[in-house]
Design an enzyme around this catalytic site. Sequence first.
Site, PDB file in Angstrom:
ATOM      1  N   ARG A 165       0.823  -1.205   0.000  1.00 42.24           N
ATOM      2  CA  ARG A 165       0.000   0.000   0.000  1.00 42.24           C
ATOM      3  C   ARG A 165       0.866   1.268   0.000  1.00 42.24           C
ATOM      4  O   ARG A 165       0.539   2.268   0.625  1.00 42.24           O
ATOM      5  CB  ARG A 165      -0.964   0.024   1.189  1.00 42.24           C
ATOM      6  CG  ARG A 165      -1.861  -1.186   1.282  1.00 42.24           C
ATOM      7  CD  ARG A 165      -2.789  -1.307   0.080  1.00 42.24           C
ATOM      8  NE  ARG A 165      -3.448  -2.615   0.105  1.00 42.24           N
ATOM      9  CZ  ARG A 165      -3.022  -3.693  -0.561  1.00 42.24           C
ATOM     10  NH1 ARG A 165      -1.954  -3.621  -1.337  1.00 42.24           N
ATOM     11  NH2 ARG A 165      -3.655  -4.831  -0.485  1.00 42.24           N
ATOM     12  N   SER A 243     -11.565  -0.728   3.340  1.00 44.33           N
ATOM     13  CA  SER A 243     -10.725  -1.133   4.475  1.00 44.33           C
ATOM     14  C   SER A 243      -9.967   0.086   4.989  1.00 44.33           C
ATOM     15  O   SER A 243      -9.143   0.660   4.271  1.00 44.33           O
ATOM     16  CB  SER A 243      -9.750  -2.225   4.055  1.00 44.33           C
ATOM     17  OG  SER A 243     -10.448  -3.400   3.703  1.00 44.33           O
ATOM     18  N   GLU A 339      -5.284   3.542   6.149  1.00 47.99           N
ATOM     19  CA  GLU A 339      -4.912   3.514   4.738  1.00 47.99           C
ATOM     20  C   GLU A 339      -5.329   4.774   3.982  1.00 47.99           C
ATOM     21  O   GLU A 339      -4.603   5.229   3.102  1.00 47.99           O
ATOM     22  CB  GLU A 339      -5.528   2.276   4.071  1.00 47.99           C
ATOM     23  CG  GLU A 339      -5.119   2.093   2.629  1.00 47.99           C
ATOM     24  CD  GLU A 339      -5.630   0.791   2.039  1.00 47.99           C
ATOM     25  OE1 GLU A 339      -5.811   0.729   0.813  1.00 47.99           O
ATOM     26  OE2 GLU A 339      -5.856  -0.161   2.797  1.00 47.99           O
TER      27      GLU A 339
END
Length: 350
Positions: A165, A243, A339
């Site tokens: 990520r 998420s 995130e």
Amino acid sequence: MQIENDVPLAPFTTIGIGGPARHFFRASTVDELRDAIAWAHARSLPLFLLGGGSNLLISDDGFDGLVIHLDLRGISVESEDATAVMVKVAAGEPWDAFVAFAVERGWAGIECLSGIPGSTGATPIQNVGAYGQDVSETIARVEALDRTTGLVTWFMNWDCRFGYRSSLFKNYERERYVVLSVTFRLRPGAPATIRYPELQKALDEHGVPLDDLAGVRDAVIAIRKRKGMVLDPTDPDTRSDGSFFMNPVLTTAQYAAFAQRAPNAPHFPAGDEVKLSAAWLIEHAGFHKGFTHGNVGLSSKHSLAIINRGGGTAREVVELVELIQAAVRNQFGIDIHPEPNFINLPTPGA
């Protein structure tokens, strides 16, 4: 240039949160993008580049500068042979529409990334991944505008510094480059690569062969829907950023210490390191699916998703994030990090 003023940003986001943009402009060409950047620089205004509106949390105060909504469009096949097809996708193309486009043509490599909201231009920034696939596996190159020089630059895959990520564009040159297009190297006529046990189980149960890319895509979307991870106006659990927390990755020494506290916690190999399940940590720190905090909360289907229950604010989201982080840290000695990108807000735990 048609600059709009005081434009609410919440409708442009998947979580439905965010105050107004002081100035707002839709850029559908690279020249319009350059002009908009120059307009902001001439007025010493901060800039924010808005894509598909997923994976970000915008302050309740909005953005006191120029928000440029990237609307660059177009998909073109640059080359194709028996082993590979090179396809260039403009940054403003909706990601899932491109996945469907590739699957329909039998191009393998991104079918497990079905159902993810947002724009194609955001995928290399986050190194988007799900169900055993990351876009870094198929990205051949990225075309970007250098905001400091106004020149267009090409980055090959190895230049992008992809990690879990993470990328050059997110972690090292965050304010410098604007992604204009992404070129993918896909495999015509090839089978899907399945690495995620839950997906493999679903394919086995329904008798879907690996060369049935459409069947694999349908299975991925079905799993995501069960978890509230596919946008659906009738399902309040999907009013989210997907998420919200990244799975923590530990060194073997760190994992050994963690395992003393939680020997039964699920864990997965990640190269020479060990990846933990953020969802497991959150739930075992006392935050169950459906947990509420004011007008926000956790999805009733997936503990990783923070949802806007109606009238939610960025302040409430940040409060909930900090509560979860503190509880996981106290219970397990592990830091979990969000995130999404935080706009005009400090990132909790940064």
